[in-house]
Design an enzyme around this catalytic site. Structure first.
Site, PDB file in Angstrom:
ATOM      1  CG  HIS A 111      -0.063  -9.800  -2.772  1.00 33.14           C
ATOM      2  ND1 HIS A 111       0.094  -8.329  -3.113  1.00 33.14           N
ATOM      3  CD2 HIS A 111      -0.912  -9.768  -1.558  1.00 33.14           C
ATOM      4  CE1 HIS A 111      -0.700  -7.731  -2.214  1.00 33.14           C
ATOM      5  NE2 HIS A 111      -1.470  -8.235  -1.179  1.00 33.14           N
ATOM      6  CG  HIS A 128      -1.951  -1.149   1.241  1.00 33.84           C
ATOM      7  ND1 HIS A 128      -2.626  -1.482   2.403  1.00 33.84           N
ATOM      8  CD2 HIS A 128      -2.260  -2.125   0.259  1.00 33.84           C
ATOM      9  CE1 HIS A 128      -3.384  -2.771   2.246  1.00 33.84           C
ATOM     10  NE2 HIS A 128      -2.970  -3.095   0.961  1.00 33.84           N
ATOM     11  CG  HIS A 130      -7.580  -2.903  -1.749  1.00 26.60           C
ATOM     12  ND1 HIS A 130      -6.932  -1.821  -1.146  1.00 26.60           N
ATOM     13  CD2 HIS A 130      -6.835  -4.013  -1.646  1.00 26.60           C
ATOM     14  CE1 HIS A 130      -6.072  -2.517  -0.456  1.00 26.60           C
ATOM     15  NE2 HIS A 130      -5.734  -3.673  -0.541  1.00 26.60           N
ATOM     16  CG  ASP A 174      -3.243  -5.193  -2.742  1.00 24.28           C
ATOM     17  OD1 ASP A 174      -2.945  -4.188  -2.039  1.00 24.28           O
ATOM     18  OD2 ASP A 174      -4.175  -6.158  -2.564  1.00 24.28           O
TER      19      ASP A 174
END
Length: 304
Positions: free
Chosen positions: A261, A77, A234, A238
């Site tokens: 991720h 973030h 969001h 990321d």
């Protein structure tokens, strides 16, 4: 376009979302051509770490950067804010092993960076630009990257939940669009997973103050959502933060489907380890023609 850094040091403290402990973050100006540098306080003193895809040591729920016994979790973030504000040179000091989760978005980091002030430096900005098209896939998830003068993202998510489902968003990432459209989007999770995560010593600091939490039907946060499609926003946040792990600002057009991720990092490793094929260094005061793309497909290795 000239490189940028912040004008003064600035810091904050807050809860680490996984440890549940108070952690401290300090941001410092850095000289030209420094890039993004971490000074991480750990058992072995302070380690100076320059991000690379290979130094990502974990990707479960967050991106963890580390060397040996020294690591910093939930860096994405903050890195998204640094990239979104087009800051080239910054020193990030972390005490406590995590970046504070704040409200689960990048909004607090944008506030910090603006409060510190931004200043131009004397050298031109250099980026790594996708020069050959690549479609990177694993288990139905994919990142399709193409040459592009800028940083453009088309992102699609697909969750089996009545409030999420399929959401799609497209954005050309600039300081303006990042601050207005992406930075305020919070991380999210599901109430049914909380007990399991805490048994694994994860999300110990998670709460309705720093995440969107959903049960099987609705959002548990009293204030609801900040955007109807806050979830895909969001995921874009990321993705922007994870791409900073390349070490040099990445440019291109990215069509992303259901990545996270782990796949983000596997993609970065693939293009970094084959940089002569997929990447070119571009100094932004130069006009560099974008080549006619050739498509390559890469199957990602299994992620443990």
């Amino acid at each position: 376009m000239l490189q940028k850094t912040i004008s003064k040091s600035i810091g904050c403290s807050g809860v680490g979302v996984h440890s549940g402990k108070v952690v401290k973050l300090t941001l410092h100006p850095a000289s030209e051509d420094t890039g993004t540098i971490f000074h991480i306080h750990g058992e072995d003193g302070v380690k100076v770490i320059a991000p690379t895809p290979q130094l990502v040591t974990a990707t479960q729920l967050a991106t963890v950067l580390g060397v040996g016994n020294t690591s910093a979790a939930t860096v994405e973030h903050l890195l998204a804010a640094v990239r979104g504000m087009q800051i080239d040179n910054i020193r990030i000091e972390i005490q406590g092993g995590e970046v504070p989760i704040m409200d689960g978005s990048a909004a607090s980091f944008i506030f910090l960076l603006k409060d510190a002030g931004l200043r131009e430096q004397s050298r031109p900005r250099t980026v790594k630009r996708i020069k050959k098209e690549i479609c990177f896939e694993q288990d139905g998830k994919r990142i399709h990257a193409k040459p592009h003068n800028g940083f453009s993202i088309d992102y699609t998510i697909d969750f089996d939940h009545p409030l999420i489902g399929v959401q799609t968003m497209s954005v050309e990432v600039t300081p303006e669009t990042f601050a207005s459209d992406i930075a305020k989007a919070r991380t999210f999770g599901f109430f049914r997973e909380v007990e399991y995560l805490r048994s694994k010593k994860l999300a110990l600091g998670g709460s309705l103050e720093n995440a969107i939490v959903l049960d099987d039907y609705t959002v548990l946060n009293e204030d609801g959502l900040r955007f109807p499609d806050e979830f895909v926003r969001h995921k874009i946040l990321d993705f922007i933060g994870d791409m900073v792990m390349l070490g040099t600002p990445l440019e291109g057009h990215f069509e992303v489907y259901c990545s996270g991720h782990a796949l983000n990092n596997q993609f970065l490793r693939a293009i970094d380890e084959n940089a002569d094929i997929y990447l070119e260094s571009v100094t932004l005061d130069e006009t560099v023609p974008v080549p006619v793309p050739e498509v390559a497909t890469a199957a990602a290795p299994a992620v443990a």
